[in-house]
Design an enzyme around this catalytic site. Structure first.
Site, PDB file in Angstrom:
ATOM      1  N   CYS A 151       0.855  -1.186   0.000  1.00  0.00           N
ATOM      2  CA  CYS A 151       0.000   0.000   0.000  1.00  0.00           C
ATOM      3  C   CYS A 151       0.889   1.232   0.000  1.00  0.00           C
ATOM      4  CB  CYS A 151      -0.922  -0.001   1.211  1.00  0.00           C
ATOM      5  SG  CYS A 151      -2.016   1.446   1.248  1.00  0.00           S
ATOM      6  N   ASP A 324     -15.224  19.334  15.941  1.00  0.00           N
ATOM      7  CA  ASP A 324     -14.720  18.408  14.924  1.00  0.00           C
ATOM      8  C   ASP A 324     -15.690  17.223  14.852  1.00  0.00           C
ATOM      9  OD1 ASP A 324     -13.268  16.928  13.143  1.00  0.00           O
ATOM     10  OD2 ASP A 324     -11.544  16.588  14.464  1.00  0.00           O
ATOM     11  N   CYS A 351     -15.172  17.041   7.866  1.00  0.00           N
ATOM     12  CA  CYS A 351     -14.651  16.006   6.966  1.00  0.00           C
ATOM     13  C   CYS A 351     -15.607  15.742   5.813  1.00  0.00           C
ATOM     14  CB  CYS A 351     -14.350  14.710   7.729  1.00  0.00           C
ATOM     15  SG  CYS A 351     -15.771  13.978   8.545  1.00  0.00           S
TER      16      CYS A 351
END
Length: 394
Positions: A151, A324, A351
């Site tokens: 990865c 958040d 996000c």
């Protein structure tokens, strides 16, 4: 299956591009705006359709060769075919579009995207499934497994460990975590612990219990050392986390006479960094793993830790606030809670640009204007984008 030729016009929220065929919108993955492509129509609705790329007839100058051999089948990345500078431009455009369409903002205050760190080798945490004893990821758009020989997103210590894992038979899934600035490495396993685990020379935990070493690691952000437990949330991009701290500090600029509210505080990233400029802190978190770390990370500071869901409310008494929230955003109730004390400024770490855009309207209804929004590319090679929005009370 119907084949169409189309020139995508712009990026859409979710990472596809959108173009038009006979006046109907068509969404196509693995394409870039401005190039001519041939696609097969896989979904055909009354007002929109979805296509699958068959051939690129005239490529965009921003198209690059994906370096990962399983890109396209692995569901981990969506944008390795896009030049990295173009990725940053695209993410800003997506944030602008969501704020205009869902937030009703005519004059978009979106600044240029911040691109901290490297476009590869940035992830300090990555979860993998196991199939046939080999690490795998879900195939794009399905729950089938795709073996992943390596990865390219892993930070170097995790990439090195990944190559040394060996046969993972008996493990259903595992998570690799690293403190990129401390050298700590932790493996969290679901299933049987492999016999060779001690040869990895790292900490290992299973079912919340330490098997080898400690059930937590340390990371450093903005000069502050943080404890992060194996099952607690922490930003996957350490350089990106520092960029978030800088932006939240800019948005709030707290003073020693003010109280900072940190909603959805996690292990205390903002409480322990931005909070050092404030006179006192109120940190709110519901996850018990994160709360244990949070208390450790704010020890010695004038901090009050509130264990519970942010939406349940906090006794008012703060001057500035940072929130958040998860992908769903604050929602009307969350905005009501954070503005209850009438703070002079709020920093919103988002996000998901769509939920941020919806919450902009809620802030407006409570008397707060969005001063600026800065996209932060915490997740290169994917369509995901983090943003920091600064709100000020009218």
């Amino acid at each position: 299956m119907e084949l169409v030729e189309v020139t995508p016009l712009r990026w859409a929220h979710g990472g596809e591009t959108v173009g038009r065929v006979d006046g109907k919108a068509i969404f196509i993955a693995d394409t870039l705006p401005g190039e001519l492509v041939r696609a097969s129509v896989t979904v055909d609705k009354r007002s929109w359709s979805r296509g699958e790329l068959v051939e690129v007839l005239d490529a965009s100058p921003d198209r690059v060769e994906p370096p990962c051999p399983v890109f396209g089948s692995c569901g981990g990345c969506q944008w390795q075919h896009v030049d990295y500078a173009a990725q940053a431009v695209a993410k800003r455009q997506i944030v602008v579009d969501q704020l205009e369409h869902l937030g009703g903002m005519e004059a978009s205050p979106v600044r240029e995207a911040v691109t901290p760190g490297s476009p590869f080798g940035y992830r300090n945490r990555m979860a993998f499934r196991v199939a046939g004893g080999r690490p795998s990821m879900y195939r794009r758009g399905s729950r089938d497994h795709v073996p992943v020989p390596e990865c390219l997103l892993l930070v170097p210590p995790l990439a090195d460990l990944y190559r040394r894992l060996g046969d993972m038979d008996g493990v259903s899934e595992f998570t690799l975590r690293a403190g990129t600035r401390t050298g700590d490495v932790l493996v969290v396993i679901r299933g049987q612990v492999p016999q060779q685990a001690r040869s990895w020379d790292v900490s290992v935990m299973r079912g919340g219990r330490p098997i080898i070493g400690r059930p937590y690691l340390h990371e450093e952000v903005a000069g502050v050392r943080l404890r992060v437990s194996g099952r607690a949330f922490f930003q996957v991009n350490t350089d990106g986390a520092e960029a978030l701290v800088d932006l939240v500090t800019e948005a709030l600029d707290p003073t020693e006479h003010e109280t900072l509210l940190d909603g959805y505080s996690g292990v205390g990233l903002f409480s322990s960094t931005v909070g050092r400029r404030a006179g006192s802190i109120i940190s709110v978190e519901s996850d018990r793993n994160a709360v244990a770390d949070l208390k450790k990370n704010v020890a010695g500071m004038n901090a009050r830790v509130v264990t519970g869901r942010f939406e349940e409310g906090v006794e008012p008494g703060w001057d500035v606030a940072v929130v958040d929230p998860p992908r769903a955003g604050l929602g009307e109730r969350g905005v009501e809670v954070v503005t209850a004390a009438k703070p002079r400024a709020v920093a919103y770490v988002s996000c998901d640009p769509a939920s941020l855009a919806r919450d902009v309207k809620h802030f407006d209804a409570h008397g707060y204007d969005c001063q600026w929004v800065t996209p932060v590319d915490m997740f290169p090679q994917t369509f995901h984008v983090e943003s920091v929005a600064a709100f000020a009370r009218r």
